[in-house]
Motif scaffolding. Structure first.
Motif, PDB file in Angstrom:
ATOM      1  N   THR A 129      39.240  36.526  45.831  1.00 52.18           N
ATOM      2  CA  THR A 129      39.783  37.563  44.966  1.00 52.18           C
ATOM      3  C   THR A 129      38.612  38.183  44.218  1.00 52.18           C
ATOM      4  O   THR A 129      37.505  37.651  44.224  1.00 52.18           O
ATOM      5  N   ASP A 130      38.875  39.307  43.571  1.00 51.72           N
ATOM      6  CA  ASP A 130      37.875  39.923  42.704  1.00 51.72           C
ATOM      7  C   ASP A 130      38.499  40.064  41.322  1.00 51.72           C
ATOM      8  O   ASP A 130      38.742  41.156  40.822  1.00 51.72           O
ATOM      9  N   LEU A 131      38.807  38.922  40.723  1.00 50.49           N
ATOM     10  CA  LEU A 131      39.418  38.877  39.394  1.00 50.49           C
ATOM     11  C   LEU A 131      38.447  38.223  38.434  1.00 50.49           C
ATOM     12  O   LEU A 131      38.075  37.060  38.619  1.00 50.49           O
ATOM     13  N   SER A 132      38.025  38.949  37.436  1.00 48.56           N
ATOM     14  CA  SER A 132      37.022  38.454  36.499  1.00 48.56           C
ATOM     15  C   SER A 132      37.675  38.073  35.181  1.00 48.56           C
ATOM     16  O   SER A 132      38.785  38.486  34.862  1.00 48.56           O
ATOM     17  N   ARG A 188      39.462  46.994  42.342  1.00 50.24           N
ATOM     18  CA  ARG A 188      38.432  46.184  42.987  1.00 50.24           C
ATOM     19  C   ARG A 188      39.062  45.057  43.806  1.00 50.24           C
ATOM     20  O   ARG A 188      38.621  44.744  44.917  1.00 50.24           O
ATOM     21  N   ASN A 189      40.069  44.424  43.224  1.00 55.27           N
ATOM     22  CA  ASN A 189      40.726  43.329  43.926  1.00 55.27           C
ATOM     23  C   ASN A 189      41.440  43.829  45.178  1.00 55.27           C
ATOM     24  O   ASN A 189      41.412  43.168  46.224  1.00 55.27           O
ATOM     25  N   LEU A 247      38.871  44.405  47.872  1.00 49.92           N
ATOM     26  CA  LEU A 247      38.451  43.153  48.491  1.00 49.92           C
ATOM     27  C   LEU A 247      39.501  42.679  49.496  1.00 49.92           C
ATOM     28  O   LEU A 247      39.159  42.216  50.593  1.00 49.92           O
ATOM     29  N   ARG A 248      40.771  42.803  49.125  1.00 50.54           N
ATOM     30  CA  ARG A 248      41.826  42.362  50.040  1.00 50.54           C
ATOM     31  C   ARG A 248      41.867  43.214  51.300  1.00 50.54           C
ATOM     32  O   ARG A 248      42.123  42.693  52.390  1.00 50.54           O
ATOM     33  N   THR A 270      48.138  47.207  43.587  1.00 48.35           N
ATOM     34  CA  THR A 270      48.206  45.833  44.081  1.00 48.35           C
ATOM     35  C   THR A 270      48.713  45.791  45.514  1.00 48.35           C
ATOM     36  O   THR A 270      48.132  45.114  46.375  1.00 48.35           O
ATOM     37  N   LYS A 276      39.902  46.751  37.563  1.00 52.35           N
ATOM     38  CA  LYS A 276      39.898  45.396  38.117  1.00 52.35           C
ATOM     39  C   LYS A 276      40.883  45.284  39.278  1.00 52.35           C
ATOM     40  O   LYS A 276      40.585  44.671  40.306  1.00 52.35           O
ATOM     41  N   SER A 277      42.048  45.888  39.102  1.00 48.29           N
ATOM     42  CA  SER A 277      43.052  45.848  40.152  1.00 48.29           C
ATOM     43  C   SER A 277      42.584  46.591  41.392  1.00 48.29           C
ATOM     44  O   SER A 277      42.805  46.134  42.529  1.00 48.29           O
TER      45      SER A 277
END
Length: 245
Positions: free
Chosen positions: A77-80, A94-95, A98-99, A151, A91-92
Motif C-alpha cells: 500500500t502507499d499509506l503514510s 497515491r495508494n 500503487l494498486r 479508492t 494520499k488516496s
C-alpha cells in the motif's frame, strides 16, 4: 508444504506479522521494502530481503526472477502516517496508483517467472451500496463518486489483474478495517473490524489453502460475511501471534 514465497510489502504493517508465520512454517521467504531500513529489519527476522521500487518494472522483475518463488503475496500500500503532510485526497490517489500500476508490474513479473499463485490484499468496504452484510459475490461499487471513486479506481484494476487471467491462481483477500499493533487504532473500529495479526494469518493460510477467488476477512458479526474464509481457508478471526485472542 514448504515453498518459496515472495512478499511484496513485507516490511509493512501486515507484512511484519506475516513474515514470521511464513518463516516458522518452513517457507523460504523473500520480502521487499522500499528502504534499506526495512530491508535490514527483514534480514534480522532471518529471511531474504531486497530493496525495490514496485514502479520500476525491470528491477521488480529481476527481484522476482532471482527469488524464483512459487507464491507471491501482494501486501503493498502507499499509506503514510501522520508525518506525511499530503492531503487525504492526495494520499488516496497515491495508494490507488500503487494498486493499479504496482499490481500490474507484480503480475507481469510473476507471469514471466512462472509464479503459480498470487495472493493480494484488497478491502472489504468497496462493495456497491446495499443493506449489509456483504458476501464475496456482491458487486463492487463501480458507480462510486467523489473520494470513494478514487479508492475504487485502484481496487477494481487490482482485483481484475489478479482474477481475470489463467497464468496463475489468483486469490483476493478483502480485509476489513485494521486494528492492533502498528495500525491507526488499538481497538476494533468500523463496520468490519479486523485485527492486523488475523489479517496476516489469512494471507499465510492462502499459500496452501483455498480455491482461487475472493475471500472476505474480518471479525465475525460485522458487515462482511466470512463463512468462505472460515470453511475454505480454515481461517480463525481470533488468531494472534502470541496465541491469545
Amino acid at each position: 508444504m514448504a515453498t518459496k514465497v515472495f512478499v511484496a510489502g513485507a516490511s509493512g504493517v501486515i507484512g511484519r506479522s506475516l513474515v514470521p508465520l511464513l518463516r516458522d512454517a518452513g517457507h523460504t521467504v523473500t520480502g521487499t521494502s522500499r528502504t534499506a531500513e526495512g530491508r535490514d529489519k527483514l534480514e534480522a527476522l532471518g529471511v531474504g530481503a531486497v530493496v525495490v521500487d514496485v514502479f520500476d518494472a525491470d528491477a521488480l522483475k529481476e527481484a522476482v526472477w532471482t527469488a524464483s518463488p512459487d507464491v507471491l503475496i501482494h501486501q503493498l500500500t502507499d499509506l503514510s502516517g501522520d508525518h506525511d503532510s499530503a492531503s487525504p485526497e492526495e494520499k488516496s490517489r497515491r495508494n490507488a496508483r500503487l494498486r493499479r500500476v504496482g499490481t500490474a508490474n507484480l503480475v507481469a513479473a510473476a507471469t514471466a517467472t512462472g509464479v503459480r499463485r498470487i495472493i493480494a490484499q484488497s478491502i472489504g468496504w468497496a462493495y456497491a451500496p446495499k443493506d449489509p452484510p456483504f458476501v464475496e459475490t456482491d458487486p463492487l461499487d463501480l458507480e462510486a463518486t467523489g473520494p470513494r471513486a478514487i479508492t475504487l479506481s485502484g481496487i477494481v484494476p487490482l482485483e481484475g489483474a489478479i482474477l481475470d487471467q489463467t497464468a496463475f491462481e489468483g486469490v483476493i483477500l478483502r480485509y476489513g478495517q485494521l486494528y492492533g499493533p502498528g495500525t491507526w487504532s488499538s481497538e476494533p473500529n468500523g463496520a468490519a473490524p479486523l485485527h492486523v495479526e488475523a489479517a496476516a494469518y489469512g494471507a499465510f493460510l492462502a499459500v496452501d489453502h483455498g480455491q482461487p477467488g475472493v475471500y472476505n476477512i474480518a471479525d465475525p458479526g460485522g458487515a462482511l460475511v466470512i463463512d468462505k474464509a472460515l470453511s475454505e481457508l480454515g481461517w480463525q478471526p481470533d488468531f494472534r501471534l502470541g496465541g491469545q485472542a
